[in-house]
Design an enzyme around this catalytic site. Structure first.
Site, mmCIF file in Angstrom:
data_model
loop_
_atom_site.group_PDB
_atom_site.id
_atom_site.type_symbol
_atom_site.label_atom_id
_atom_site.label_comp_id
_atom_site.label_asym_id
_atom_site.label_seq_id
_atom_site.Cartn_x
_atom_site.Cartn_y
_atom_site.Cartn_z
ATOM 1 N N ALA A 118 10.600 0.121 -23.998
ATOM 2 C CA ALA A 118 10.453 1.572 -24.017
ATOM 3 C C ALA A 118 10.288 2.153 -22.562
ATOM 4 O O ALA A 118 9.703 1.461 -21.772
ATOM 5 C CB ALA A 118 9.185 1.999 -24.963
ATOM 6 N N GLU A 129 3.782 -5.582 -23.829
ATOM 7 C CA GLU A 129 2.937 -4.254 -24.063
ATOM 8 C C GLU A 129 1.433 -4.362 -23.857
ATOM 9 O O GLU A 129 0.912 -3.508 -23.213
ATOM 10 C CB GLU A 129 3.248 -4.012 -25.566
HETATM 11 N N1 CO8 Z 1 10.134 2.009 -18.623
HETATM 12 C C1 CO8 Z 1 10.706 2.651 -17.468
HETATM 13 N N2 CO8 Z 1 11.078 2.069 -16.237
HETATM 14 C C2 CO8 Z 1 11.591 0.840 -16.097
HETATM 15 C C3 CO8 Z 1 11.070 0.005 -17.083
HETATM 16 C C4 CO8 Z 1 10.563 0.432 -18.284
HETATM 17 N N3 CO8 Z 1 10.240 -0.314 -19.599
HETATM 18 N N4 CO8 Z 1 11.439 -1.371 -16.893
HETATM 19 C C5 CO8 Z 1 11.886 -1.308 -15.527
HETATM 20 N N5 CO8 Z 1 11.897 0.218 -15.136
HETATM 21 C C6 CO8 Z 1 12.505 0.579 -13.858
HETATM 22 C C7 CO8 Z 1 11.422 0.424 -12.731
HETATM 23 O O1 CO8 Z 1 10.508 1.201 -12.790
HETATM 24 C C8 CO8 Z 1 12.398 0.529 -11.413
HETATM 25 O O2 CO8 Z 1 12.483 1.776 -11.429
HETATM 26 P P1 CO8 Z 1 12.477 2.366 -9.680
HETATM 27 O O3 CO8 Z 1 13.790 1.682 -9.136
HETATM 28 O O4 CO8 Z 1 12.730 4.001 -9.753
HETATM 29 O O5 CO8 Z 1 11.329 1.971 -9.119
HETATM 30 C C9 CO8 Z 1 13.710 -0.130 -11.922
HETATM 31 O O6 CO8 Z 1 13.636 0.010 -13.515
HETATM 32 C C10 CO8 Z 1 13.934 -1.571 -11.892
HETATM 33 O O7 CO8 Z 1 12.578 -2.376 -12.086
HETATM 34 P P2 CO8 Z 1 11.759 -3.188 -11.179
HETATM 35 O O8 CO8 Z 1 11.674 -2.773 -9.726
HETATM 36 O O9 CO8 Z 1 10.355 -3.265 -11.687
HETATM 37 O O10 CO8 Z 1 12.647 -4.879 -11.131
HETATM 38 P P3 CO8 Z 1 11.987 -5.989 -11.002
HETATM 39 O O11 CO8 Z 1 13.249 -6.940 -11.082
HETATM 40 O O12 CO8 Z 1 10.987 -6.249 -9.956
HETATM 41 O O13 CO8 Z 1 11.159 -6.362 -12.533
HETATM 42 C C11 CO8 Z 1 10.994 -6.118 -15.089
HETATM 43 C C12 CO8 Z 1 11.894 -6.219 -13.645
HETATM 44 C C13 CO8 Z 1 10.310 -7.555 -14.958
HETATM 45 C C14 CO8 Z 1 11.782 -5.654 -16.087
HETATM 46 C C15 CO8 Z 1 9.951 -4.893 -14.719
HETATM 47 O O14 CO8 Z 1 10.773 -3.786 -14.332
HETATM 48 C C16 CO8 Z 1 9.125 -4.609 -15.724
HETATM 49 O O15 CO8 Z 1 8.197 -5.416 -16.040
HETATM 50 N N6 CO8 Z 1 9.295 -3.473 -16.562
HETATM 51 C C17 CO8 Z 1 8.369 -3.388 -17.614
HETATM 52 C C18 CO8 Z 1 8.563 -4.144 -18.745
HETATM 53 C C19 CO8 Z 1 7.531 -3.641 -19.917
HETATM 54 O O16 CO8 Z 1 6.463 -3.685 -19.851
HETATM 55 N N7 CO8 Z 1 8.069 -3.505 -21.056
HETATM 56 C C20 CO8 Z 1 7.448 -2.830 -22.142
HETATM 57 C C21 CO8 Z 1 7.392 -1.495 -22.441
HETATM 58 S S1 CO8 Z 1 6.440 -1.104 -23.630
HETATM 59 C C22 CO8 Z 1 7.204 -0.887 -25.056
HETATM 60 O O17 CO8 Z 1 8.553 -1.364 -25.080
HETATM 61 C C23 CO8 Z 1 6.742 -0.408 -26.476
HETATM 62 C C24 CO8 Z 1 7.475 -0.889 -27.570
HETATM 63 C C25 CO8 Z 1 7.333 0.204 -28.535
HETATM 64 C C26 CO8 Z 1 8.372 1.208 -28.569
HETATM 65 C C27 CO8 Z 1 9.686 0.902 -28.760
HETATM 66 C C28 CO8 Z 1 10.681 1.980 -28.756
HETATM 67 C C29 CO8 Z 1 11.835 1.952 -27.649
#
Ligand code: CO8
Length: 261
Positions: A68, A135
């Site tokens: 999300a 999460e």
């Molecule tokens: N939401 C918003 N932005 C994100 C997300 C996300 N989930 N994941 C990545 N991005 C963005 C980053 O903020 C970044 O943006 P910017 O360039 O503007 O800084 C860009 O994508 C690239 O990401 P990273 O620089 O972090 O790239 P890395 O290669 O270093 O890391 C990862 C990649 C490991 C994927 C890392 O971005 C990460 O940990 N992301 C979050 C993962 C996470 O916690 N997901 C769970 C979210 S909560 C959820 O899903 C709740 C589920 C229930 C609802 C479902 C309805 C859809």
């Protein structure tokens, strides 16, 4: 006009296959409401389209979907998510799709991304895929079915460990645990996913939909009720022209020509 967040392509080869691609590459295909709404509408349209038998959903090489959209959600109140029926409003639509959904996963499938993949009927993973329910690391819990579908797929012990630690699971570990159907080299992912979709799409559509419906019933019923439902649906296939055609073709040693009726 703003660019589509969900791209749809009805393929010529393989026939009767539609390819759906998440298109928010700058944020690892983070799933915001606009994307979810677009996806729900497009899946419903493909489900109703007689030229489409199988839907393949994919993301980018780096990310199927990293969950999300955290930035969008961060400041929402309980009132906002409850009153707006967050998640249920858009994502339940995928559950009513009757045709097979194949998730072709490359890169990250995290949080809602992993949960959506689990909503699909088959997951085919590239060898670089990483699954996870992180999460817990951001102070919340899975909300798109992760705590329910994951234990059904991999058992309680692994689901507990994965959801409680939030650690990322490799494609190989996911395959060994039963979360994914197959792991393929990353550069062959689409070829393999589309070949699988094409094979399924070549069969009788009502028979294909009955397989999906009866397998899904296994998760909702007792064994006795599930077996009875399967038996009834098996009997029901004898009302299909395609059952006659399929069996006659076998007997006559030729390829069947299914009419999807
Ligand atoms: N939401 C918003 N932005 C994100 C997300 C996300 N989930 N994941 C990545 N991005 C963005 C980053 O903020 C970044 O943006 P910017 O360039 O503007 O800084 C860009 O994508 C690239 O990401 P990273 O620089 O972090 O790239 P890395 O290669 O270093 O890391 C990862 C990649 C490991 C994927 C890392 O971005 C990460 O940990 N992301 C979050 C993962 C996470 O916690 N997901 C769970 C979210 S909560 C959820 O899903 C709740 C589920 C229930 C609802 C479902 C309805 C859809």
């Amino acid at each position: 006009m703003s660019e589509s967040l969900v791209l749809v392509e009805k393929l010529v080869t393989p026939a009767k296959v539609a390819l759906v691609t998440f298109n928010r590459p700058k944020v690892m295909n983070a799933l915001n409401d606009a994307l979810a709404e677009e996806l729900a509408g497009k899946l419903a349209a493909l489900d109703a389209d007689p030229d489409v038998h199988v839907i393949v959903v994919t993301g980018s090489e780096k990310a199927f979907a990293a969950g999300a959209d955290i930035a969008a959600m961060a400041e929402w109140s309980y009132g906002t998510v409850y009153n707006n029926n967050y998640i249920t409003k858009h994502w339940e639509a995928a559950r009513s799709v009757r045709k097979p959904l194949i998730a072709a996963v490359s890169g990250y499938a995290l949080g809602g991304g992993c949960e959506f993949a689990m909503m699909c009927d088959i997951i085919i993973a590239a060898d670089n895929a990483k699954f996870g329910q992180p999460e817990i690391t951001i102070g919340t819990i899975p909300g798109l079915g992760g705590t329910q579908r994951m234990p059904r797929a991999v058992g309680k012990a692994k689901a507990m460990e994965w959801c409680l630690t939030g650690r990322f699971i490799t494609a190989q570990e996911a395959e060994a645990a039963g979360l994914v159907a197959r792991v393929v080299p990353a550069d062959k992912l689409m070829e393999e996913a589309l070949a699988t979709a094409g094979k399924i799409a070549s069969f009788s559509l009502p028979a294909v939909m009955k397989v999906k419906e009866t397998i899904n019933a296994a998760f909702e019923t007792t064994l006795t009720q599930g077996l009875q439902f399967e038996r009834r649906e098996f009997h029901a296939t004898f009302a299909l022209e395609d059952q006659k055609e399929g069996m006659r073709a076998f007997v006559e040693k030729r390829k069947p020509n299914f009419k999807n009726s």
